[in-house]
Design a protein around this motif. Sequence first.
Motif, PDB file in Angstrom:
ATOM      1  N   PHE A   2     -27.438   5.074  22.413  1.00  0.00           N
ATOM      2  CA  PHE A   2     -26.423   4.086  22.779  1.00  0.00           C
ATOM      3  C   PHE A   2     -26.728   2.682  22.267  1.00  0.00           C
ATOM      4  O   PHE A   2     -26.126   1.718  22.721  1.00  0.00           O
ATOM      5  CB  PHE A   2     -26.223   4.066  24.307  1.00  0.00           C
ATOM      6  CG  PHE A   2     -25.415   5.233  24.795  1.00  0.00           C
ATOM      7  CD1 PHE A   2     -24.035   5.191  24.775  1.00  0.00           C
ATOM      8  CD2 PHE A   2     -26.041   6.388  25.231  1.00  0.00           C
ATOM      9  CE1 PHE A   2     -23.282   6.270  25.205  1.00  0.00           C
ATOM     10  CE2 PHE A   2     -25.302   7.481  25.667  1.00  0.00           C
ATOM     11  CZ  PHE A   2     -23.927   7.416  25.660  1.00  0.00           C
ATOM     12  N   GLU A   3     -27.651   2.540  21.311  1.00  0.00           N
ATOM     13  CA  GLU A   3     -27.896   1.230  20.709  1.00  0.00           C
ATOM     14  C   GLU A   3     -26.612   0.743  20.054  1.00  0.00           C
ATOM     15  O   GLU A   3     -25.885   1.548  19.497  1.00  0.00           O
ATOM     16  CB  GLU A   3     -29.010   1.317  19.653  1.00  0.00           C
ATOM     17  CG  GLU A   3     -30.394   1.346  20.229  1.00  0.00           C
ATOM     18  CD  GLU A   3     -30.798   0.060  20.934  1.00  0.00           C
ATOM     19  OE1 GLU A   3     -30.284  -1.016  20.587  1.00  0.00           O
ATOM     20  OE2 GLU A   3     -31.614   0.146  21.844  1.00  0.00           O
ATOM     21  N   PRO A   4     -26.272  -0.516  20.093  1.00  0.00           N
ATOM     22  CA  PRO A   4     -27.030  -1.668  20.577  1.00  0.00           C
ATOM     23  C   PRO A   4     -26.792  -1.973  22.058  1.00  0.00           C
ATOM     24  O   PRO A   4     -27.156  -3.035  22.535  1.00  0.00           O
ATOM     25  CB  PRO A   4     -26.534  -2.802  19.710  1.00  0.00           C
ATOM     26  CG  PRO A   4     -25.101  -2.462  19.446  1.00  0.00           C
ATOM     27  CD  PRO A   4     -25.069  -0.943  19.381  1.00  0.00           C
ATOM     28  N   HIS A   5     -26.193  -1.072  22.804  1.00  0.00           N
ATOM     29  CA  HIS A   5     -25.933  -1.277  24.240  1.00  0.00           C
ATOM     30  C   HIS A   5     -26.570  -0.143  25.036  1.00  0.00           C
ATOM     31  O   HIS A   5     -25.867   0.702  25.594  1.00  0.00           O
ATOM     32  CB  HIS A   5     -24.423  -1.337  24.509  1.00  0.00           C
ATOM     33  CG  HIS A   5     -23.728  -2.371  23.697  1.00  0.00           C
ATOM     34  ND1 HIS A   5     -23.869  -3.712  23.928  1.00  0.00           N
ATOM     35  CD2 HIS A   5     -22.915  -2.250  22.622  1.00  0.00           C
ATOM     36  CE1 HIS A   5     -23.161  -4.394  23.038  1.00  0.00           C
ATOM     37  NE2 HIS A   5     -22.572  -3.529  22.233  1.00  0.00           N
ATOM     38  N   PRO A   6     -27.904  -0.113  25.108  1.00  0.00           N
ATOM     39  CA  PRO A   6     -28.574   1.026  25.741  1.00  0.00           C
ATOM     40  C   PRO A   6     -28.198   1.241  27.199  1.00  0.00           C
ATOM     41  O   PRO A   6     -28.254   2.365  27.691  1.00  0.00           O
ATOM     42  CB  PRO A   6     -30.064   0.695  25.597  1.00  0.00           C
ATOM     43  CG  PRO A   6     -30.138  -0.762  25.340  1.00  0.00           C
ATOM     44  CD  PRO A   6     -28.842  -1.136  24.671  1.00  0.00           C
ATOM     45  N   GLU A   7     -27.735   0.190  27.873  1.00  0.00           N
ATOM     46  CA  GLU A   7     -27.345   0.345  29.278  1.00  0.00           C
ATOM     47  C   GLU A   7     -26.116   1.239  29.425  1.00  0.00           C
ATOM     48  O   GLU A   7     -25.869   1.803  30.499  1.00  0.00           O
ATOM     49  CB  GLU A   7     -27.093  -1.027  29.928  1.00  0.00           C
ATOM     50  CG  GLU A   7     -25.881  -1.763  29.411  1.00  0.00           C
ATOM     51  CD  GLU A   7     -26.069  -2.468  28.057  1.00  0.00           C
ATOM     52  OE1 GLU A   7     -25.076  -3.005  27.549  1.00  0.00           O
ATOM     53  OE2 GLU A   7     -27.176  -2.467  27.502  1.00  0.00           O
ATOM     54  N   ALA A   8     -25.355   1.416  28.356  1.00  0.00           N
ATOM     55  CA  ALA A   8     -24.159   2.260  28.405  1.00  0.00           C
ATOM     56  C   ALA A   8     -24.512   3.724  28.682  1.00  0.00           C
ATOM     57  O   ALA A   8     -23.673   4.489  29.153  1.00  0.00           O
ATOM     58  CB  ALA A   8     -23.372   2.157  27.102  1.00  0.00           C
ATOM     59  N   GLY A   9     -25.755   4.121  28.404  1.00  0.00           N
ATOM     60  CA  GLY A   9     -26.175   5.489  28.676  1.00  0.00           C
ATOM     61  C   GLY A   9     -26.323   5.788  30.152  1.00  0.00           C
ATOM     62  O   GLY A   9     -26.336   6.944  30.549  1.00  0.00           O
TER      63      GLY A   9
END
Length: 143
Positions: free
Chosen positions: A42-49
């Motif tokens: 989910f890079e560049p938004h790893p929190e989306a995982g």
Amino acid sequence: MLPKFWMHWFSIGAGYAVLAGISLVAVAFSPDASREFIRSVFEPHPEAGGPLTVGIQQAIAVSGALTAGWGVIAWFLRPGGCADPVGDRRAGRALAAGLISWFVIDSSASGAMGAARNVVGNLTLLLALLPPSIAMMRRKGAT
């Protein structure tokens, strides 16, 4: 006869798929590795995982099993797997159609969910198996 170049590419691609798939299954059994894998997808938004759950680990394992399965199917249908050129051509057509269908559906869903790096991973499998499948499909001597 299909050129040895395509035969080798196909064998290497099938082996890659099996090893990549088994690696994903192994990742699924480690919470730390699973968490890092999901972050990277989910890079560049790893929190989306989201938070790691057993369901996410199971999805990673299933993804790995499917990837390894593609490799095993490709290995058994690789060029020369059928003595009959028509059989090789049909196997190439089936693999190519299956790979394209899987790639479009899986990558579209991954992109829509923000998992762009999964699309990149999908592309590696597509490049490993689609070109030799197409070459097999176009094998001379087959109708």
